[in-house]
Design a protein around this motif. Sequence first.
Motif, PDB file in Angstrom:
ATOM      1  N   ARG A 125       2.829   6.089  -2.757  1.00  0.00           N
ATOM      2  CA  ARG A 125       3.946   6.894  -3.294  1.00  0.00           C
ATOM      3  C   ARG A 125       3.759   7.163  -4.783  1.00  0.00           C
ATOM      4  N   ARG A 183      14.274   8.755   0.848  1.00  0.00           N
ATOM      5  CA  ARG A 183      12.818   8.853   0.883  1.00  0.00           C
ATOM      6  C   ARG A 183      12.441   9.956   1.869  1.00  0.00           C
ATOM      7  N   GLN A 239      -8.710  -1.709   9.696  1.00  0.00           N
ATOM      8  CA  GLN A 239      -8.250  -2.257   8.405  1.00  0.00           C
ATOM      9  C   GLN A 239      -8.256  -3.788   8.447  1.00  0.00           C
ATOM     10  N   THR A 289       0.845  -1.198   0.000  1.00  0.00           N
ATOM     11  CA  THR A 289       0.000   0.000   0.000  1.00  0.00           C
ATOM     12  C   THR A 289       0.887   1.257   0.000  1.00  0.00           C
ATOM     13  N   MET A 343       1.765  10.972   5.074  1.00  0.00           N
ATOM     14  CA  MET A 343       3.006  10.218   4.848  1.00  0.00           C
ATOM     15  C   MET A 343       4.222  11.048   5.256  1.00  0.00           C
ATOM     16  N   GLY A 376       2.685  -4.150   4.354  1.00  0.00           N
ATOM     17  CA  GLY A 376       2.356  -2.832   4.918  1.00  0.00           C
ATOM     18  C   GLY A 376       0.862  -2.631   5.086  1.00  0.00           C
ATOM     19  N   ASP A 400       2.602   9.638   9.701  1.00  0.00           N
ATOM     20  CA  ASP A 400       1.322   9.151  10.236  1.00  0.00           C
ATOM     21  C   ASP A 400       0.624   8.231   9.243  1.00  0.00           C
ATOM     22  N   VAL A 406      -2.308   6.977   6.750  1.00  0.00           N
ATOM     23  CA  VAL A 406      -3.310   7.508   5.829  1.00  0.00           C
ATOM     24  C   VAL A 406      -4.663   6.933   6.280  1.00  0.00           C
ATOM     25  N   ARG A 453       7.261   7.038  12.754  1.00  0.00           N
ATOM     26  CA  ARG A 453       6.733   5.833  12.092  1.00  0.00           C
ATOM     27  C   ARG A 453       6.858   4.620  13.022  1.00  0.00           C
ATOM     28  N   ARG A 485      -2.715  -2.082   8.850  1.00  0.00           N
ATOM     29  CA  ARG A 485      -1.912  -1.368   9.843  1.00  0.00           C
ATOM     30  C   ARG A 485      -2.746  -0.898  11.033  1.00  0.00           C
TER      31      ARG A 485
END
Length: 217
Positions: A38, A162, A94, A33, A55, A87, A59, A61, A173, A90
């Motif tokens: 990205r 990144r 979800q 995801t 992002m 990923g 945090d 999404v 994160r 999370r």
Amino acid sequence: MTRDLILFGPPGAGKGTQGALLAERLGLLRLSTGDVLRDAVRRGTAMGREAQRYMDAGDLVPDDVIIGIVRDYLAGEAADTGVIFDGFPRTLPQAKRLDDLLEELNRPLQAVLVLEVESDVLIKRLSGRRSCAGCGATYNVYFDPPREEGLCDRCGAALSQRADDDPATVQRRLAVYAEQTEPLIVHYRKSDTDVHHIDGEQSVDHVQRELVELLEE
Ligand code: AMP
């Protein structure tokens, strides 16, 4: 029957690397995801514009955006092929939405594979990560530095980091993982799905071998 797996673990545990190898080996698709988001940010889509601020801060999404990505993927590309989720999920909402979706589609989850890595190693893996925009080669300034600082060994292009791999965002994160994502392991332990823990600090080959052995059992 399709064969869906969740590759679970903190940012920097090696989910992307292991997921890509495993997908190739087992003939499965891999859905990251983070990669989808990205790509949406790069293309400047409405979803990308909404996701970017979360992002950049490290945090999560919002769940509805993420579920939309997964639902579309399972209805399209992955309708007849097993998926390695990287990923995702999370958060507990979800995970519950994924349970419902897979039940509706009659796709039982095969296993949850948890990659475990200590936080001091995670911090170095993430904050030291660099990649080449030219050829895609990846480096780590602590573990696998380029010969010349900031430049790709293979093609000579400048290396970049990144946006969310800067030290402050990495801390955030990891905290978000501990607070919102790690508790999902309990959710899966209470379900019928097998949960396996793997030492993610071993070499890439070693981790891969262990994953394959576990799945072949
Ligand atoms: P990753 O590449 O998996 O580390 O994800 C990068 C960023 O994308 C995360 O820090 C989140 O902001 C966002 N993201 C990716 N996957 C999810 C998800 N399942 N739920 C919420 N946010 C996500």
